[in-house]
Scaffold this motif. Structure first.
Motif, mmCIF file in Angstrom:
data_model
loop_
_atom_site.group_PDB
_atom_site.id
_atom_site.type_symbol
_atom_site.label_atom_id
_atom_site.label_comp_id
_atom_site.label_asym_id
_atom_site.label_seq_id
_atom_site.Cartn_x
_atom_site.Cartn_y
_atom_site.Cartn_z
ATOM 1 N N VAL A 54 -5.131 11.716 1.695
ATOM 2 C CA VAL A 54 -6.021 10.561 1.877
ATOM 3 C C VAL A 54 -5.328 9.290 1.409
ATOM 4 O O VAL A 54 -5.341 8.252 2.105
ATOM 5 C CB VAL A 54 -7.345 10.770 1.121
ATOM 6 N N LYS A 55 -4.693 9.350 0.260
ATOM 7 C CA LYS A 55 -3.984 8.184 -0.268
ATOM 8 C C LYS A 55 -2.857 7.747 0.664
ATOM 9 O O LYS A 55 -2.652 6.548 0.898
ATOM 10 C CB LYS A 55 -3.428 8.489 -1.655
ATOM 11 N N ASP A 56 -2.125 8.710 1.197
ATOM 12 C CA ASP A 56 -1.013 8.389 2.099
ATOM 13 C C ASP A 56 -1.518 7.728 3.378
ATOM 14 O O ASP A 56 -0.891 6.794 3.898
ATOM 15 C CB ASP A 56 -0.230 9.654 2.441
ATOM 16 N N LEU A 57 -2.654 8.217 3.881
ATOM 17 C CA LEU A 57 -3.226 7.622 5.092
ATOM 18 C C LEU A 57 -3.630 6.175 4.833
ATOM 19 O O LEU A 57 -3.368 5.282 5.662
ATOM 20 C CB LEU A 57 -4.433 8.438 5.552
ATOM 21 N N LEU A 58 -4.252 5.932 3.693
ATOM 22 C CA LEU A 58 -4.625 4.561 3.355
ATOM 23 C C LEU A 58 -3.380 3.693 3.196
ATOM 24 O O LEU A 58 -3.314 2.572 3.730
ATOM 25 C CB LEU A 58 -5.450 4.541 2.066
ATOM 26 N N ALA A 59 -2.387 4.188 2.476
ATOM 27 C CA ALA A 59 -1.169 3.412 2.231
ATOM 28 C C ALA A 59 -0.440 3.100 3.533
ATOM 29 O O ALA A 59 0.126 1.996 3.691
ATOM 30 C CB ALA A 59 -0.257 4.171 1.276
ATOM 31 N N ALA A 60 -0.444 4.048 4.478
ATOM 32 C CA ALA A 60 0.230 3.835 5.757
ATOM 33 C C ALA A 60 -0.397 2.683 6.535
ATOM 34 O O ALA A 60 0.257 2.080 7.396
ATOM 35 C CB ALA A 60 0.191 5.109 6.589
ATOM 36 N N ASN A 61 -1.656 2.382 6.220
ATOM 37 C CA ASN A 61 -2.357 1.277 6.883
ATOM 38 C C ASN A 61 -2.546 0.091 5.954
ATOM 39 O O ASN A 61 -3.350 -0.799 6.241
ATOM 40 C CB ASN A 61 -3.700 1.774 7.413
ATOM 41 N N ASP A 62 -1.822 0.098 4.839
ATOM 42 C CA ASP A 62 -1.850 -0.996 3.865
ATOM 43 C C ASP A 62 -3.270 -1.267 3.369
ATOM 44 O O ASP A 62 -3.703 -2.418 3.277
ATOM 45 C CB ASP A 62 -1.241 -2.271 4.481
ATOM 46 N N LEU A 63 -3.977 -0.182 3.054
ATOM 47 C CA LEU A 63 -5.356 -0.279 2.590
ATOM 48 C C LEU A 63 -5.474 0.309 1.191
ATOM 49 O O LEU A 63 -4.832 1.312 0.870
ATOM 50 C CB LEU A 63 -6.303 0.471 3.523
ATOM 51 N N GLY A 64 -6.321 -0.298 0.371
ATOM 52 C CA GLY A 64 -6.628 0.231 -0.948
ATOM 53 C C GLY A 64 -7.982 0.899 -0.962
ATOM 54 O O GLY A 64 -8.725 0.888 0.025
ATOM 55 N N CYS A 65 -8.320 1.506 -2.093
ATOM 56 C CA CYS A 65 -9.638 2.113 -2.292
ATOM 57 C C CYS A 65 -10.044 1.877 -3.737
ATOM 58 O O CYS A 65 -9.351 2.319 -4.661
ATOM 59 C CB CYS A 65 -9.607 3.604 -1.972
#
Length: 332
Positions: A54-65
């Motif tokens: 999940v973290k990698d998917l967010l990072a790949a799209n330059d998104l935080g959580c």
């Protein structure tokens, strides 16, 4: 800008996360407030490989959580009590539990405890949620409602939620209740009462959503000012008032989006919420968490609306001044 602009994903639950993440980035968002529609809380509580995916998917799209959400399970913790059970909750839990409120309640309690661990593993310090209410059917005091009934309702909420909060404390995660009709805390004074009943336990704060306050007649700016230290998360959502002499706050059982209603949720900037005043209060309080757009507008295409809303809120996401406006004026 001081605060990240995120998208609350629950209204986008029909889009898989691997498709929603790039779409959110394209719309201009800096992160996602992940609902249980997009992250398996029980799996994230124990499976660090899944968490990393999940973290990698967010990072790949330059998104935080910065926050997770489990509103639906939270609602089931209290509203499965005999005095509060609503068959509509069957749609919030696994299908095989339909019509079995005690099973739904136990599922919900375990879901919420797992969410504490999921948040910890995700590196997130806040979970937004609903907690339900054994009192909502008493919102109008007829047949006559006694003080003892109200007291008992608040005590039941404390009884059911305290063990869950213990789990959140153990994980170092806070709970941000969305003050909202159908919750035990739905307006100014009911939220104040709830904090008192929990003896101002630091675990419990507010997911501040101005739209639900405004249509009830509560000033969101005043609410944010008075409860500033309990604002753990913010939902940016707008509401348009249409009190024209025929309409009222109760909605008349008219479907959302109809212009015959007294109020409707609308895309940011199309309603009556004072986002400038709210952001000034947040600046004064030192709130640095996200402004998470909960996009709801039955009259607008959602990708257009989400993109427009993201751009709109940025104009109010200014930092507080570090100097007085007249400090450059020199006097002899």
């Amino acid at each position: 800008m001081s605060r990240p602009i995120t998208l609350f994903t629950i209204q986008w639950g029909d889009i898989p996360l691997n498709e929603l993440a790039p779409l959110a980035k394209k719309m201009g968002f800096e992160g996602l407030e992940l609902s249980a529609a997009h992250i398996d809380m029980r799996r994230a509580a124990v499976d660090m490989d899944y968490v990393q995916e999940v973290k990698d998917l967010l990072a790949a799209n330059d998104l935080g959580c910065w926050a997770l959400s489990h509103h639906l399970a939270g609602q089931c913790v209290v509203d499965t009590e005999p005095e509060a059970y609503d068959s509509r909750l069957d749609g919030f839990a696994p299908a095989e539990m339909a019509g079995k409120p005690k099973e739904i309640q136990q599922w919900a309690i375990e879901e919420m405890k797992a969410t504490a661990h999921a948040a910890k593993n995700m590196g997130v310090s806040v979970v937004t949620f609903f907690m339900g209410s054994p009192l909502w059917k008493y919102w109008y005091s007829f047949p006559q409602t006694s003080e003892e009934q109200i007291d008992a309702g608040f005590k039941k909420v404390v009884e059911l939620w305290s063990p869950i909060m213990d789990e959140f404390d153990a994980c170092g995660v806070k709970l941000a209740l969305e003050v909202h009709p159908t919750e035990i805390a739905f307006d100014y004074y009911s939220f104040k009462r709830l904090l008192e009943e929990f003896d101002y336990r630091p675990t419990l704060g507010c997911n501040f959503d101005p739209s639900h306050l405004l249509w009830q007649g509560v000033d969101p700016v005043v609410f944010a000012h008075d409860f500033a230290d309990r604002i753990y998360h913010v939902h940016a959502k707008d509401v348009k008032l249409n009190f024209n002499g025929r309409t009222g706050v109760l909605g008349s059982h008219i479907t959302f989006g109809s212009m015959d209603r007294g109020w409707n949720f609308v895309s940011l900037g199309h309603g009556d919420v004072d986002f400038d005043g709210i952001c000034r209060v947040l600046n004064q309080a030192g709130y640095q968490g996200p402004l998470s757009i909960e996009w709801e507008d039955s009259g607008m295409e959602r990708v257009y609306g989400g993109t427009e809303a993201c751009e709109y809120i940025k104009q109010f996401n200014f930092d507080a001044s570090t100097v007085a406006f007249d400090s450059a004026i020199k006097t002899e």
